[in-house]
Design an enzyme around this catalytic site. Structure first.
Site, PDB file in Angstrom:
ATOM      1  N   ARG A  39      22.069  -8.004 -13.065  1.00  0.00           N
ATOM      2  CA  ARG A  39      22.636  -7.993 -11.710  1.00  0.00           C
ATOM      3  C   ARG A  39      23.854  -8.901 -11.678  1.00  0.00           C
ATOM      4  O   ARG A  39      23.733 -10.108 -11.908  1.00  0.00           O
ATOM      5  CB  ARG A  39      21.574  -8.471 -10.719  1.00  0.00           C
ATOM      6  CG  ARG A  39      22.017  -8.465  -9.279  1.00  0.00           C
ATOM      7  CD  ARG A  39      20.824  -8.782  -8.393  1.00  0.00           C
ATOM      8  NE  ARG A  39      21.152  -8.685  -6.986  1.00  0.00           N
ATOM      9  CZ  ARG A  39      21.580  -9.710  -6.262  1.00  0.00           C
ATOM     10  NH1 ARG A  39      21.710 -10.905  -6.796  1.00  0.00           N
ATOM     11  NH2 ARG A  39      21.858  -9.543  -4.979  1.00  0.00           N
ATOM     12  N   SER A 108      16.828   0.088  -3.559  1.00  0.00           N
ATOM     13  CA  SER A 108      16.404  -1.003  -2.656  1.00  0.00           C
ATOM     14  C   SER A 108      16.207  -0.524  -1.233  1.00  0.00           C
ATOM     15  O   SER A 108      17.076   0.154  -0.679  1.00  0.00           O
ATOM     16  CB  SER A 108      17.503  -2.077  -2.589  1.00  0.00           C
ATOM     17  OG  SER A 108      17.511  -2.851  -3.738  1.00  0.00           O
ATOM     18  N   LYS A 137      20.139 -14.036  -2.801  1.00  0.00           N
ATOM     19  CA  LYS A 137      20.916 -12.891  -2.347  1.00  0.00           C
ATOM     20  C   LYS A 137      21.802 -13.317  -1.198  1.00  0.00           C
ATOM     21  O   LYS A 137      21.334 -14.006  -0.284  1.00  0.00           O
ATOM     22  CB  LYS A 137      19.948 -11.785  -1.887  1.00  0.00           C
ATOM     23  CG  LYS A 137      20.642 -10.471  -1.615  1.00  0.00           C
ATOM     24  CD  LYS A 137      19.679  -9.383  -1.207  1.00  0.00           C
ATOM     25  CE  LYS A 137      20.465  -8.093  -1.052  1.00  0.00           C
ATOM     26  NZ  LYS A 137      19.693  -7.044  -0.457  1.00  0.00           N
TER      27      LYS A 137
END
Ligand code: 3NM
Length: 212
Positions: A39, A108, A137
């Site tokens: 990521r 997601s 996040k």
């Protein structure tokens, strides 16, 4: 075919860890990872492409699968095992058309409506979160909690559900008891550079002691 996920799904992160993605992958594999997501939200495409290529080599030689977050182009160019897409990324249907039937596509979702809609898409697993507060996040959705996770796991079957957001050693059991097939984690594994391998081993051992 239904994707078989390991109970612990580690995600690399160059903000939480000071190590390169490839180095994170190396330590995760040493800890027993078989399914890893890369990521990267900040690096330019070329830098991430180069890192992902190294990480993929490491994963391939260990027999682990590597999933790329957001970047369908990079997954396609490197023939990675798949992609993980969010609500604002390329549409799942388009990604499936580009990557073909064998690529893993994860998606997601952050509330019940999104999760219901996701069940109609050509995906291999549905991620749901954040289950608990998270600092990994930017601009996370509202905390969803375990009750919503339970609702989702009850409607999703046989689609695998990956719980994400704020999960750690002490909350793993609750998340798996709520029916999640896997828990995706960043900070509980990566935040101490010297303990990545050890943290993952510990989480995997805990997950094995858990009845599913
Ligand atoms: N996605 P940590 S929460 C990448 O809710 C990500 O979809 C989320 O990191 C979502 O394990 C999250 O450190 C961060 O909380 C997960």
């Amino acid at each position: 075919m239904i994707l078989q996920l390991p109970k612990i799904y580690p995600i690399t992160d160059a903000q939480v860890s000071s190590l390169s993605h490839a180095e994170q992958v190396k330590r995760l594999i040493a800890g027993g990872a078989t399914f890893i997501q890369l990521r990267e939200k900040r690096q330019p495409a070329r830098a991430f492409y180069n890192e992902a290529a190294k990480a993929l080599n490491l994963a391939r030689s260990a027999g682990a699968k590597l999933i790329i977050n957001d970047r369908v182009d990079i997954a396609l160019a490197l023939r990675a095992d798949g992609v993980h897409l969010g609500q604002t990324d390329m549409p799942v249907i388009t990604a499936r058309r580009l990557l073909g039937p064998h690529a893993v596509i994860g998606y997601s979702t952050h509330n019940l409506d999104q999760a219901r809609a996701a069940l109609e898409l050509p995906i291999d697993y549905l991620a749901f979160g954040p289950i608990f507060p998270t600092r990994s996040k930017d601009d996370p959705d509202p905390v969803a909690g375990l009750d919503k996770l339970r609702q989702i796991t009850s409607i999703a079957a046989p689609m695998p559900v990956v719980a994400i957001g704020g999960i750690g050693q002490s909350t793993l059991a609750e998340v798996l008891s709520a029916g999640a097939d896997a828990a995706a984690l960043i900070s509980a594994i990566l935040s101490d550079t010297y303990k990545i391998t050890e943290n993952l081993r510990d989480l995997l051992a805990r997950s094995r002691n858990q009845r599913s």
